[in-house]
Design a protein around this motif. Structure first.
Motif, PDB file in Angstrom:
ATOM      1  N   THR A   6      40.888  31.366  48.330  1.00 49.69           N
ATOM      2  CA  THR A   6      41.234  32.729  47.898  1.00 49.69           C
ATOM      3  C   THR A   6      41.967  32.696  46.560  1.00 49.69           C
ATOM      4  OG1 THR A   6      41.418  33.441  50.205  1.00 49.69           O
ATOM      5  CG2 THR A   6      42.453  34.840  48.542  1.00 49.69           C
ATOM      6  N   VAL A   7      42.958  31.804  46.436  1.00 47.84           N
ATOM      7  CA  VAL A   7      43.721  31.699  45.185  1.00 47.84           C
ATOM      8  C   VAL A   7      42.809  31.299  44.034  1.00 47.84           C
ATOM      9  CG1 VAL A   7      45.511  30.385  43.993  1.00 47.84           C
ATOM     10  CG2 VAL A   7      45.912  31.207  46.319  1.00 47.84           C
ATOM     11  N   ALA A   8      41.931  30.294  44.261  1.00 47.18           N
ATOM     12  CA  ALA A   8      41.034  29.826  43.201  1.00 47.18           C
ATOM     13  C   ALA A   8      40.061  30.920  42.779  1.00 47.18           C
ATOM     14  CB  ALA A   8      40.276  28.596  43.681  1.00 47.18           C
ATOM     15  N   ALA A   9      39.505  31.655  43.774  1.00 47.56           N
ATOM     16  CA  ALA A   9      38.532  32.706  43.441  1.00 47.56           C
ATOM     17  C   ALA A   9      39.187  33.846  42.673  1.00 47.56           C
ATOM     18  CB  ALA A   9      37.891  33.229  44.725  1.00 47.56           C
ATOM     19  N   VAL A  10      40.363  34.280  43.101  1.00 47.15           N
ATOM     20  CA  VAL A  10      41.050  35.388  42.423  1.00 47.15           C
ATOM     21  C   VAL A  10      41.491  34.971  41.020  1.00 47.15           C
ATOM     22  CG1 VAL A  10      43.116  36.849  42.471  1.00 47.15           C
ATOM     23  CG2 VAL A  10      41.799  36.479  44.563  1.00 47.15           C
ATOM     24  N   THR A  11      42.056  33.746  40.909  1.00 42.96           N
ATOM     25  CA  THR A  11      42.494  33.258  39.596  1.00 42.96           C
ATOM     26  C   THR A  11      41.310  33.108  38.650  1.00 42.96           C
ATOM     27  OG1 THR A  11      44.312  32.035  40.652  1.00 42.96           O
ATOM     28  CG2 THR A  11      43.732  31.411  38.403  1.00 42.96           C
ATOM     29  N   GLY A  12      40.226  32.516  39.140  1.00 41.70           N
ATOM     30  CA  GLY A  12      39.036  32.342  38.312  1.00 41.70           C
ATOM     31  C   GLY A  12      38.462  33.668  37.854  1.00 41.70           C
ATOM     32  N   THR A  13      38.470  34.665  38.743  1.00 43.69           N
ATOM     33  CA  THR A  13      37.966  35.993  38.372  1.00 43.69           C
ATOM     34  C   THR A  13      38.831  36.615  37.280  1.00 43.69           C
ATOM     35  OG1 THR A  13      37.111  36.335  40.606  1.00 43.69           O
ATOM     36  CG2 THR A  13      37.400  38.294  39.250  1.00 43.69           C
ATOM     37  N   ALA A  14      40.154  36.468  37.419  1.00 45.26           N
ATOM     38  CA  ALA A  14      41.065  37.043  36.426  1.00 45.26           C
ATOM     39  C   ALA A  14      40.915  36.360  35.066  1.00 45.26           C
ATOM     40  CB  ALA A  14      42.503  36.919  36.926  1.00 45.26           C
ATOM     41  N   VAL A  15      40.768  35.027  35.070  1.00 48.49           N
ATOM     42  CA  VAL A  15      40.656  34.282  33.816  1.00 48.49           C
ATOM     43  C   VAL A  15      39.343  34.585  33.108  1.00 48.49           C
ATOM     44  CG1 VAL A  15      40.426  31.960  32.833  1.00 48.49           C
ATOM     45  CG2 VAL A  15      42.204  32.430  34.535  1.00 48.49           C
ATOM     46  N   LEU A  16      38.244  34.666  33.883  1.00 50.82           N
ATOM     47  CA  LEU A  16      36.924  34.850  33.278  1.00 50.82           C
ATOM     48  C   LEU A  16      36.536  36.318  33.088  1.00 50.82           C
ATOM     49  CD1 LEU A  16      34.965  32.104  35.246  1.00 50.82           C
ATOM     50  CD2 LEU A  16      35.886  31.958  32.923  1.00 50.82           C
ATOM     51  N   ALA A  17      37.380  37.224  33.538  1.00 50.86           N
ATOM     52  CA  ALA A  17      37.027  38.647  33.481  1.00 50.86           C
ATOM     53  C   ALA A  17      36.772  39.120  32.054  1.00 50.86           C
ATOM     54  CB  ALA A  17      38.138  39.476  34.128  1.00 50.86           C
ATOM     55  N   THR A  18      37.499  38.582  31.082  1.00 53.52           N
ATOM     56  CA  THR A  18      37.349  39.029  29.695  1.00 53.52           C
ATOM     57  C   THR A  18      36.190  38.341  28.977  1.00 53.52           C
ATOM     58  OG1 THR A  18      38.945  37.344  29.011  1.00 53.52           O
ATOM     59  CG2 THR A  18      39.809  39.553  29.499  1.00 53.52           C
ATOM     60  N   THR A  19      35.733  37.226  29.521  1.00 54.66           N
ATOM     61  CA  THR A  19      34.685  36.478  28.809  1.00 54.66           C
ATOM     62  C   THR A  19      33.320  36.548  29.479  1.00 54.66           C
ATOM     63  OG1 THR A  19      35.265  34.463  30.009  1.00 54.66           O
ATOM     64  CG2 THR A  19      36.380  34.848  27.901  1.00 54.66           C
ATOM     65  N   PRO A  56      30.784  38.784  32.352  1.00 58.64           N
ATOM     66  CA  PRO A  56      30.602  39.926  33.258  1.00 58.64           C
ATOM     67  C   PRO A  56      30.323  39.486  34.703  1.00 58.64           C
ATOM     68  CG  PRO A  56      28.640  39.601  31.922  1.00 58.64           C
ATOM     69  CD  PRO A  56      29.682  38.648  31.403  1.00 58.64           C
ATOM     70  N   LEU A  57      30.026  38.212  34.895  1.00 57.66           N
ATOM     71  CA  LEU A  57      29.732  37.705  36.229  1.00 57.66           C
ATOM     72  C   LEU A  57      30.970  37.162  36.945  1.00 57.66           C
ATOM     73  CD1 LEU A  57      26.400  35.796  35.479  1.00 57.66           C
ATOM     74  CD2 LEU A  57      26.676  38.082  36.432  1.00 57.66           C
ATOM     75  N   VAL A  74      31.728  37.696  40.684  1.00 55.60           N
ATOM     76  CA  VAL A  74      30.894  36.984  41.655  1.00 55.60           C
ATOM     77  C   VAL A  74      31.695  35.882  42.356  1.00 55.60           C
ATOM     78  CG1 VAL A  74      28.833  35.546  41.925  1.00 55.60           C
ATOM     79  CG2 VAL A  74      28.786  37.520  40.396  1.00 55.60           C
ATOM     80  N   LEU A  75      32.713  35.362  41.661  1.00 57.37           N
ATOM     81  CA  LEU A  75      33.546  34.321  42.260  1.00 57.37           C
ATOM     82  C   LEU A  75      34.223  34.800  43.542  1.00 57.37           C
ATOM     83  CD1 LEU A  75      35.273  32.778  39.106  1.00 57.37           C
ATOM     84  CD2 LEU A  75      33.512  31.733  40.531  1.00 57.37           C
ATOM     85  N   LEU A  76      34.473  36.105  43.661  1.00 54.73           N
ATOM     86  CA  LEU A  76      35.123  36.640  44.853  1.00 54.73           C
ATOM     87  C   LEU A  76      34.251  36.495  46.099  1.00 54.73           C
ATOM     88  CD1 LEU A  76      36.744  39.880  43.361  1.00 54.73           C
ATOM     89  CD2 LEU A  76      37.869  37.705  43.902  1.00 54.73           C
ATOM     90  N   ALA A  77      32.933  36.354  45.887  1.00 53.17           N
ATOM     91  CA  ALA A  77      32.020  36.177  47.026  1.00 53.17           C
ATOM     92  C   ALA A  77      32.254  34.846  47.732  1.00 53.17           C
ATOM     93  CB  ALA A  77      30.575  36.274  46.557  1.00 53.17           C
ATOM     94  N   ILE A  78      32.934  33.912  47.043  1.00 54.51           N
ATOM     95  CA  ILE A  78      33.207  32.620  47.660  1.00 54.51           C
ATOM     96  C   ILE A  78      34.122  32.774  48.872  1.00 54.51           C
ATOM     97  CG2 ILE A  78      34.295  30.355  47.291  1.00 54.51           C
ATOM     98  CD1 ILE A  78      33.404  30.534  44.383  1.00 54.51           C
TER      99      ILE A  78
END
Length: 201
Positions: free
Chosen positions: A101-114, A116-117, A120-124
């Motif tokens: 959960t931590v990795a998916a949320v953090t990854g989504t936040a970091v990649l959100a600006t770069t 559009p996909l 999708v990490l939240l589906a993990i």
């Protein structure tokens, strides 16, 4: 009053004696001496029994026969040991779920600006949940059932036995009914054939 567990009635009951009592109740149920509801209630009473006297009271209206308490060769666990195993198994699953959960949320936040996909990490998260808690992927020690789940499983097995016994009884009744009907028809046919008007003049 039955004396399935002879000796000092004030002696505290062991897990082995409880297991023997449950097995005996299952046998009495299979013989048709107890209904499913009665077996359910008495299994619960066995789980709550403190002394041999408590166990004997559960069998008061059943055939008086001493229940053999035999140590099983396979390893058995007390209710507290089962609960502890379940807790130990839950920890690594919860840890993996938390890290995912931590990795998916953090990854989504970091990649959100770069990208559009990124969402999708939240589906993990649900995917890992399904793998760990529904498909039960991982070592068997992670998925040790609770004592309540074990008791529920035993009740399900008893209910399945009851259904099979009911089906067998229905089939037997159907066969007896068919046989009686056939005999009645044969008797009626015989009586009809022997009527005076059937005789040759």
């Amino acid at each position: 009053m039955g004396e399935q567990f002879p000796g000092d009635k004030t002696i505290r009951v062991s897990d082995t004696e409880r297991s023997a009592a449950l097995a005996a109740l299952g046998q009495f149920y299979a013989e048709g001496r107890l209904t499913m509801t009665e077996t359910d209630d008495r299994c619960e009473a066995v789980a709550n029994a403190k002394t041999r006297g408590d166990l004997n009271a559960i069998f008061f209206d059943l055939p008086n026969q001493e229940i053999a308490v035999v140590d099983r060769p396979e390893q058995t666990y007390t209710a507290s040991e089962v609960a502890e195993l379940h807790r130990k198994g839950a920890r690594p699953r919860a840890g993996i779920m938390g890290l995912t959960t931590v990795a998916a949320v953090t990854g989504t936040a970091v990649l959100a600006t770069t990208s559009p996909l990124a969402p999708v990490l939240l589906a993990i998260i649900p995917m890992v949940f399904i793998l760990l808690y529904i498909m039960k992927v991982g070592p068997a020690s992670w998925h040790t059932p609770t004592s309540r789940q074990l008791q529920r499983r035993r009740m399900m097995e008893l209910r399945e036995k009851e259904k099979l016994r009911d089906m067998e009884l229905k089939a037997q009744r159907k066969e007896r009914t068919h046989a009686l009907t056939s005999r009645a028809l044969d008797a009626a046919e015989t009586a009809f054939e022997t009527k005076p008007w059937k005789k040759k003049r």
